[in-house]
Design a protein around this motif. Structure first.
Motif, PDB file in Angstrom:
ATOM      1  N   UNK A   1      16.215  10.803  11.044  1.00  0.00           N
ATOM      2  CA  UNK A   1      17.230  10.136  10.634  1.00  0.00           C
ATOM      3  C   UNK A   1      16.645   9.750   9.542  1.00  0.00           C
ATOM      4  N   UNK A   2      17.331   9.622   8.188  1.00  0.00           N
ATOM      5  CA  UNK A   2      16.861   9.109   6.773  1.00  0.00           C
ATOM      6  C   UNK A   2      15.496   8.298   7.391  1.00  0.00           C
ATOM      7  N   UNK A   3      16.414   6.913   8.607  1.00  0.00           N
ATOM      8  CA  UNK A   3      15.807   5.620   8.470  1.00  0.00           C
ATOM      9  C   UNK A   3      14.178   5.744   8.470  1.00  0.00           C
ATOM     10  N   UNK A   4      13.968   6.762   8.883  1.00  0.00           N
ATOM     11  CA  UNK A   4      12.646   7.592   9.046  1.00  0.00           C
ATOM     12  C   UNK A   4      11.690   7.118   8.013  1.00  0.00           C
ATOM     13  N   UNK A   5      12.177   6.901   6.694  1.00  0.00           N
ATOM     14  CA  UNK A   5      11.660   7.143   5.800  1.00  0.00           C
ATOM     15  C   UNK A   5      10.777   5.511   5.171  1.00  0.00           C
ATOM     16  N   UNK A   6      11.496   4.909   6.102  1.00  0.00           N
ATOM     17  CA  UNK A   6      11.159   3.379   5.985  1.00  0.00           C
ATOM     18  C   UNK A   6       9.952   3.234   6.170  1.00  0.00           C
TER      19      UNK A   6
ATOM     20  N   UNK B   1       8.502  -3.966   8.258  1.00  0.00           N
ATOM     21  CA  UNK B   1       7.868  -3.607   7.547  1.00  0.00           C
ATOM     22  C   UNK B   1       7.094  -4.887   6.137  1.00  0.00           C
ATOM     23  N   UNK B   2       8.841  -3.771   5.758  1.00  0.00           N
ATOM     24  CA  UNK B   2       9.382  -4.131   4.246  1.00  0.00           C
ATOM     25  C   UNK B   2       9.363  -5.945   4.101  1.00  0.00           C
ATOM     26  N   UNK B   3      10.123  -6.627   5.296  1.00  0.00           N
ATOM     27  CA  UNK B   3       9.674  -8.416   4.668  1.00  0.00           C
ATOM     28  C   UNK B   3       8.963  -9.139   5.035  1.00  0.00           C
ATOM     29  N   UNK B   4       8.570  -8.573   5.846  1.00  0.00           N
ATOM     30  CA  UNK B   4       6.301  -9.382   5.753  1.00  0.00           C
ATOM     31  C   UNK B   4       5.973  -8.757   4.526  1.00  0.00           C
TER      32      UNK B   4
ATOM     33  N   UNK C   1      -1.447 -14.313   6.114  1.00  0.00           N
ATOM     34  CA  UNK C   1      -1.129 -14.032   8.052  1.00  0.00           C
ATOM     35  C   UNK C   1       0.339 -13.506   8.505  1.00  0.00           C
ATOM     36  N   UNK C   2       0.620 -13.338   7.412  1.00  0.00           N
ATOM     37  CA  UNK C   2       2.516 -12.664   7.345  1.00  0.00           C
ATOM     38  C   UNK C   2       2.009 -11.361   6.970  1.00  0.00           C
ATOM     39  N   UNK C   3       1.066 -11.380   6.213  1.00  0.00           N
ATOM     40  CA  UNK C   3       0.665  -9.841   5.351  1.00  0.00           C
ATOM     41  C   UNK C   3      -0.104  -8.766   6.562  1.00  0.00           C
ATOM     42  N   UNK C   4      -1.095  -9.602   7.216  1.00  0.00           N
ATOM     43  CA  UNK C   4      -2.007  -9.308   7.747  1.00  0.00           C
ATOM     44  C   UNK C   4      -1.151  -8.250   9.584  1.00  0.00           C
ATOM     45  N   UNK C   5      -0.235  -9.714   9.781  1.00  0.00           N
ATOM     46  CA  UNK C   5       0.250  -9.286  11.257  1.00  0.00           C
ATOM     47  C   UNK C   5       1.088  -8.193  10.772  1.00  0.00           C
ATOM     48  N   UNK C   6       1.695  -8.314   9.614  1.00  0.00           N
ATOM     49  CA  UNK C   6       2.812  -6.754   8.979  1.00  0.00           C
ATOM     50  C   UNK C   6       1.913  -6.029   9.544  1.00  0.00           C
ATOM     51  N   UNK C   7       0.578  -5.517   8.820  1.00  0.00           N
ATOM     52  CA  UNK C   7      -0.318  -4.481   9.435  1.00  0.00           C
ATOM     53  C   UNK C   7      -0.387  -4.469  10.636  1.00  0.00           C
ATOM     54  N   UNK C   8      -0.662  -5.332  11.330  1.00  0.00           N
ATOM     55  CA  UNK C   8      -0.899  -4.680  12.704  1.00  0.00           C
ATOM     56  C   UNK C   8       0.921  -4.226  13.157  1.00  0.00           C
ATOM     57  N   UNK C   9       1.840  -4.858  13.090  1.00  0.00           N
ATOM     58  CA  UNK C   9       2.972  -3.881  13.256  1.00  0.00           C
ATOM     59  C   UNK C   9       3.059  -2.631  12.694  1.00  0.00           C
TER      60      UNK C   9
END
Length: 404
Positions: A11-16, A332-335, A372-380
């Motif tokens: 699906x094109x959503x994999x580009x995310x 990922x993008x919102x974080x 904190x949000x950035x590092x949590x996003x890296x983990x996700x």
């Protein structure tokens, strides 16, 4: 190792996934942008970081090196996942699933392609500035190239958008009952990404013609993005209020966070461009008010989305559990976006107005929640990449004849 030849399961959503990696690369560049001095250039360049890396302060050198290493790491994954997506999309276009996509509500997911390509231009510009000595000496030659690249991407995006809306308006049959989310706002996300890309030369160039073209094209895509955002928000929330939101689509509630970041940065860049290009007054008090509005709206959508996803058990099932799909990368993008605009808010909104002192204890205290949000996003991101795109994942069937 990444899965390959997934065919109709693509699906094109994999580009995310590629988009998220590129966003993380840019987010680590933000540290250098706002924490390192660069008096002679509009953004941090090789000439600014090299003296720190080779300077007497081991602590500063280590922190700077860590930021640059993180940029290079996520830039690598951005390009690797981009090429993976392009290959898989080419195979997907040969399936019946692609033809069905073109006549369904999901056609709008194709907007993730120009969205990701626009991020590629941003990542390339960051890498060029950091890795190529004296690149800034020819930057005025690069701005037209950047504008041309975003123009091609913009035309591509408009082609997808016009085809989608013309089909929907002529044929009707848009199913709002199954469209009960803000997922279609990926189109506004893409338009906003293109707008912020066009706005960059306006804030940094010294040539009036380049500034004018940059501002005009940025405003064109910003205007379309804002108009469509109003329509999509009204329709999306109305459908969700009537039908409820589907579990898998619940991350779409956070899509306004990156959209607000991109529109907010575009506005800041255009304000600077109008100031040094057309002698328009630049009031940092206005930037404080505007950036505060953006952060406030982001917090609202962040809390709302978190409450809904927690109620639905989304995090437990789609991040830590057995469920998952390409749309999960939308987390990922919102974080990334919240961290990036948080840094703009602190530095442009607060520091420039002397509300706080740059690099004071209050400055770093305010940075803490955004970091904190950035590092949590890296983990996700890393967890989702391993879960959804590697051969050991049980969420995608492995091809009958694996490739190395």
């Amino acid at each position: 190792m990444l899965v390959r030849d997934i065919g109709s399961k693509f699906t094109p959503l994999y580009f995310l996934a590629s988009l998220g990696a590129g966003g993380l690369a840019v987010s680590f560049f933000i540290y250098l942008m706002f924490l390192l001095p660069h008096p002679n250039t509009a953004m941090v360049t090789f000439g600014d970081v090299w003296p720190i890396l080779t300077g007497p302060s081991l602590f500063n050198a280590l922190l700077t090196g860590l930021a640059i290493s993180s940029i290079l790491f996520f830039a690598y994954w951005h390009f690797r996942l981009l090429f993976w997506n392009i290959r898989e999309f080419g195979l997907f276009k040969q399936t019946d699933a692609y033809q069905k996509l073109l006549v369904s509500n999901s056609e709008i997911a194709l907007m993730t392609i120009p969205l990701t390509l626009a991020m590629t231009v941003n990542v390339s510009f960051v890498l060029g500035a950091l890795l190529i000595p004296n690149l800034w000496s020819i930057v005025e030659w690069l701005f037209p190239l950047a504008i041309s690249a975003f123009f091609v991407i913009g035309v591509f995006a408009m082609k997808i958008l016009v085809r989608y809306f013309s089909r929907a308006l002529v044929g009707g049959n848009v199913d709002f009952a199954t469209n009960n989310s803000l997922a279609p706002m990926v189109s506004i996300f893409a338009l906003s990404m293109i707008a912020v890309g066009f706005a960059a030369p306006a804030s940094m160039s010294k040539i009036t013609t380049v500034i004018a073209i940059s501002i005009a094209l940025s405003l064109f895509f910003m205007t379309i993005a804002v108009l469509l955002a109003i329509v999509k928000l009204v329709n999306g929330f109305q459908s969700m209020m009537i039908n409820g939101i589907s579990e898998s689509a619940s991350p779409s509630l956070w899509i306004m966070i990156p959209i607000l970041t991109l529109l907010g940065i575009s506005w800041i860049r255009l304000s600077h461009g109008l100031n040094h290009g057309f002698d328009s007054s630049l009031h940092y008090s206005g930037l404080f008010v505007g950036s505060m509005v953006v952060v406030s709206a982001q917090i609202l959508f962040g809390l709302l989305g978190y409450a809904v996803m927690r109620h639905l058990g989304y995090f437990k099932q789609y991040i830590h559990g057995e469920k998952g799909d390409a749309g999960t990368f939308a987390l990922v993008c919102p974080g990334v976006a919240f961290f990036v605009f948080g840094m703009f808010f602190i530095n442009v909104g607060l520091t420039h107005n002397d509300i706080i002192t740059h690099r004071s204890w209050v400055y770093f205290l305010l940075m803490a929640p955004f970091v904190y949000v950035q590092l949590k996003t890296v983990q996700v991101f890393w967890k989702l990449k391993n879960k959804l795109l590697t051969r050991r994942s049980n969420l995608l069937e492995q091809p009958a004849t694996p490739h190395s």
